[in-house]
Design an enzyme around this catalytic site. Structure first.
Site, PDB file in Angstrom:
ATOM      1  N   LYS A 117       0.836  -1.194   0.000  1.00 40.71           N
ATOM      2  CA  LYS A 117       0.000   0.000   0.000  1.00 40.71           C
ATOM      3  C   LYS A 117       0.875   1.250   0.000  1.00 40.71           C
ATOM      4  O   LYS A 117       2.069   1.205   0.314  1.00 40.71           O
ATOM      5  CB  LYS A 117      -0.894   0.022   1.247  1.00 40.71           C
ATOM      6  CG  LYS A 117      -1.940  -1.068   1.331  1.00 40.71           C
ATOM      7  CD  LYS A 117      -2.712  -0.945   2.636  1.00 40.71           C
ATOM      8  CE  LYS A 117      -3.753  -2.034   2.794  1.00 40.71           C
ATOM      9  NZ  LYS A 117      -4.872  -1.870   1.855  1.00 40.71           N
ATOM     10  N   ARG A 167      -9.871 -11.931   1.999  1.00 39.19           N
ATOM     11  CA  ARG A 167     -10.726 -13.000   1.470  1.00 39.19           C
ATOM     12  C   ARG A 167     -10.039 -14.361   1.559  1.00 39.19           C
ATOM     13  O   ARG A 167     -10.707 -15.395   1.607  1.00 39.19           O
ATOM     14  CB  ARG A 167     -11.116 -12.674   0.030  1.00 39.19           C
ATOM     15  CG  ARG A 167      -9.986 -12.614  -0.967  1.00 39.19           C
ATOM     16  CD  ARG A 167     -10.330 -11.822  -2.217  1.00 39.19           C
ATOM     17  NE  ARG A 167     -10.485 -10.405  -1.931  1.00 39.19           N
ATOM     18  CZ  ARG A 167     -10.857  -9.499  -2.841  1.00 39.19           C
ATOM     19  NH1 ARG A 167     -11.113  -9.875  -4.081  1.00 39.19           N
ATOM     20  NH2 ARG A 167     -10.968  -8.234  -2.515  1.00 39.19           N
TER      21      ARG A 167
END
Length: 485
Positions: free
Chosen positions: A260, A334
């Site tokens: 990020k 996920r």
């Protein structure tokens, strides 16, 4: 949360402040000349506050609640939070807010007032060298009706326990990721379980490998902090059905090798907001006394970029046997949820709900006040939505059209962990999760990426930082859950 609560039929002498709720169509009911309020611009609109010092020296705080016909329990809860903020430096406050509602709603109003006023006073001051003191010590609930004393006390205790559960979730989210490692989060879960007489199992790295939780192990590869997997169980006598709660527990998310930006990492200690909400809910299940068996599944790891971190293109094998090509290591939540949903499904619960700070796309779509809701069963989605609305946590259903499913097809594995397109990111993430829910099990997914963190100024019962969003919804869902089997 050491504030004490007591009941009086009339306002007692000696309190520092008297709080009066004022509907916008009943300014005259405030008990002071209307001009005294309107002169401050007060019209009784929701969240408006006016303060007046009477001739006898009594301080009164007037809180607007909107049209009288629209005042409900949630409105009273918000008014209590607004009042608590306005009176934060006072030591004793009398609230006449219960009298805004009919007698039959007074018990619910008392619970809501306790909850709202306590959460408005929440502060995360663990790292403050000189935390500002909060003076509120005593709240008097003024209610002239003959509500049963036991019912009233039970309402106070439920409100307190729910507020403490939300505060626990907030504390976990607000704790820096460098301190709240997976191991320490698991220790917190064990402490809750021991206090609440819950069953708890904590899996370490070896047990996680033996269990075949390849998604959790894959995300953890770049970290020096070993993963944990926590299972919690609340079981009443003669349980009527079973409910599984799954929470994403990324204790800090750097993005892994798909790193990020610096700005994107600033709030990533909140990436375990789903797991925090589940643990918070378990801490107060006994207070709402569900009739169903409730199981919790918390996969815990951080997502770092160490020397052996999962690379884009690596393939992971999930607990249910499906393989996943990882093409973006920043779509890691996920992967650990896939293992947790697989495990939850093996127990064949009557329904599953998961909470996850899963996608930035949901914040683009719904902002920071509404969570995304998806699932595989319309009836179950409606139940989750109704529970959230009853406690004031807003959700909005999103579709999962079958024509989007091919976007998750991989050339080398069963699935890829990101869509082939850049649109509909929230929906395709939910469709990925659906692949790991057992056939025939109603499942709902709450994407709380927007609502788990409050970056704005303090408002009502929410302070900057972690919100504890989802705790109240899960408690209400468990309290009202009825198996259809």
């Amino acid at each position: 949360m050491a504030v004490s609560f007591e009941h009086r039929r009339t306002v007692p002498a000696g309190v520092d402040v008297v709080v009066v709720g004022v509907p916008s169509d009943r300014l005259e009911s405030a008990g002071v000349p209307v001009e005294a309020l309107t002169g401050q611009g007060f019209e009784g609109k929701v969240d408006q506050v006016a303060t007046i010092v009477r001739d006898d020296g009594t301080t009164q705080v007037f809180v607007g609640v909107g049209p009288s016909a629209e005042v409900d329990v949630l409105g009273v809860r918000r008014a209590a939070a607004i009042a608590a903020r306005a009176c934060a430096r006072r030591r004793s406050v009398a609230l006449t807010l219960p009298e805004l509602l009919p007698t039959e709603d007074r018990v619910a109003a008392i619970e809501a007032i306790v909850e709202g006023s306590l959460l408005a006073g929440y502060r995360f001051v663990r790292y403050k060298s000189d935390p500002s003191p909060v003076g509120l010590e005593r709240l008097v609930l003024v209610d002239g009706t003959s509500v049963d004393g036991d019912d009233r006390e039970a309402a106070v205790q439920r409100g307190r326990r729910v507020a403490e559960a939300v505060a626990l979730a907030r504390d976990l989210v607000n704790t820096p990721g460098g301190e709240l490692t997976p191991a320490l989060f698991a220790e917190a879960a064990v402490e809750v379980a021991e206090r609440e007489n819950l069953q708890v199992t904590v899996l370490g790295p070896d047990e996680i490998a033996e269990a075949g939780l390849g998604g959790l192990l894959g995300v953890n590869r770049g970290s020096t902090n070993p993963p944990r997997f926590v299972e919690l169980t609340y079981e009443p006598d003669d349980p009527q059905g079973s409910l599984a709660l799954v929470g994403k527990g990324i204790t800090f998310d750097s993005g892994g090798l798909s790193i990020k930006t610096a700005e994107g990492m600033m709030t990533m200690k909140d990436d375990m907001g789903g797991a925090a909400a589940v643990l918070g809910a378990f801490s107060a299940l006994a207070a709402v006394a569900p009739r169903c068996r409730v199981s919790g599944y918390l996969p815990l790891t951080d997502n770092m970029s160490g020397g052996d971190a999962t690379r884009p293109g690596d393939v992971l094998k999930i607990r249910n046997g499906k393989t996943v090509e990882v093409l973006n290591t920043d779509a890691e939540g996920r992967l650990i949820l896939a293992d947790a949903l697989s495990l939850a499904s093996e127990a064949r619960p009557d329904a599953i709900v998961d909470l996850a700070t899963l996608t930035g796309a949901v914040e683009v779509a719904l902002g920071n006040r509404i969570a995304g809701l998806m699932g595989n069963d319309l009836h179950w989605i409606d139940e989750v939505r109704a529970a959230a609305e009853r406690v004031g946590e807003r959700v909005w259903p999103l579709p999962m059209p079958d024509e989007y499913r091919p976007r998750l097809d991989s050339e080398v594995a069963d699935l890829r962990n990101i869509s082939k397109t850049k649109d509909a990111g929230t929906i395709t993430a939910a469709m990925f999760l659906r692949e790991f829910v057992g056939a025939g099990i109603p499942w709902a997914h709450l994407d709380i990426a927007g609502v788990a963190w409050w970056g704005d100024a303090a408002e009502a019962d929410v302070s900057p930082g972690g919100t504890g969003w989802g705790v109240r919804t899960l408690l209400e869902l468990a309290r009202t859950f009825r198996s259809e089997s």
